[in-house]
Design an enzyme around this catalytic site. Structure first.
Site, short mmCIF file in Angstrom:
data_model
loop_
_atom_site.label_atom_id
_atom_site.label_comp_id
_atom_site.label_asym_id
_atom_site.label_seq_id
_atom_site.Cartn_x
_atom_site.Cartn_y
_atom_site.Cartn_z
N GLU A 163 0.81 -1.23 0.00
CA GLU A 163 0.00 0.00 0.00
C GLU A 163 0.83 1.27 0.00
O GLU A 163 0.34 2.33 -0.36
CB GLU A 163 -0.97 0.01 1.18
N TRP A 215 -3.46 -9.28 5.10
CA TRP A 215 -2.91 -10.13 6.15
C TRP A 215 -3.41 -9.58 7.48
O TRP A 215 -3.14 -8.44 7.82
CB TRP A 215 -1.39 -10.11 6.10
N GLU A 216 -4.13 -10.39 8.23
CA GLU A 216 -4.79 -9.89 9.44
C GLU A 216 -3.80 -9.59 10.56
O GLU A 216 -3.02 -10.44 10.95
CB GLU A 216 -5.82 -10.90 9.95
#
Length: 197
Positions: free
Chosen positions: A74, A103-104
């Site tokens: 990002e 991805w948590e």
């Protein structure tokens, strides 16, 4: 790092049957399996203590590996439409769309937001699909308190996949550590543990 399950919530076949999708899944699986702790080990091991390790350095290692495979996190993606979505990592496809992966690192509410971010991108046509990577319930025990995990999100899968308007592929991958030990260094919470992975 082990991959336990791949669950596809939305799959109309328009993207999942293409060679690009095979490449994407290979990239994601390679990036998951490339994560090592300790760094010189042959697997991913966690300090044997409840909530003993942080999660962000694990995600950072995954994103860095994807960057080497041509993905854009990002902070570096240039496409304004994808940049505003703040997707952890994305790969531009030959048709101009992107595929996103999250991805948590947050709680279960964060998991819901991640799925909604990906679905909205698919609905609006910017994304051909997306994957959310989540720890298993077993792995969750050793990570930051209340981290989103596969089993906690699973009861909502039927709602998340209930749509006729969205084209493409939306999935969830469940991951798990290779083992635990008292001699394994804890992964620090926050960004200062990055060098451990």
């Amino acid at each position: 790092m082990k991959i336990l399950r791949k669950t596809f919530l939305i799959d109309d076949g328009s993207f999942s049957e293409t060679p690009e999708f095979d490449k994407i899944m290979d990239n994601i699986e390679d990036a998951i399996r490339a994560i090592k702790n300790p760094k010189e080990s042959d697997g991913f091991f966690l300090y044997d203590k409840k909530q003993g390790s942080g999660v962000k350095p694990i995600k950072d290692a995954f994103i860095e590996k994807l960057n080497t495979l041509g993905w854009e996190d990002e902070t570096i993606v240039q496409n304004p439409s994808i940049k505003k979505r703040k997707i952890d990592s994305s790969l531009q496809l030959s048709n101009g769309q992107y595929f996103g992966v999250e991805w948590e690192t947050g709680n279960i509410s964060s998991s819901h937001r991640a799925i909604n971010r990906l679905k909205k991108g698919m609905l609006e046509g910017d994304l051909a699909g997306g994957i959310l990577v989540l720890p298993s319930r077993k792995m969750y025990y050793y990570l930051t308190d209340r981290i989103g995990n596969y089993q906690e999100l699973e009861p909502y899968f039927d709602v998340m996949g209930d749509t006729a308007e969205i084209k493409g592929l939306l999935g969830v991958i469940e991951i798990e550590h290779d083992g635990v030990g008292q001699d394994i260094p804890a992964i620090k919470k926050g960004t200062d543990g990055r060098a451990l992975i």
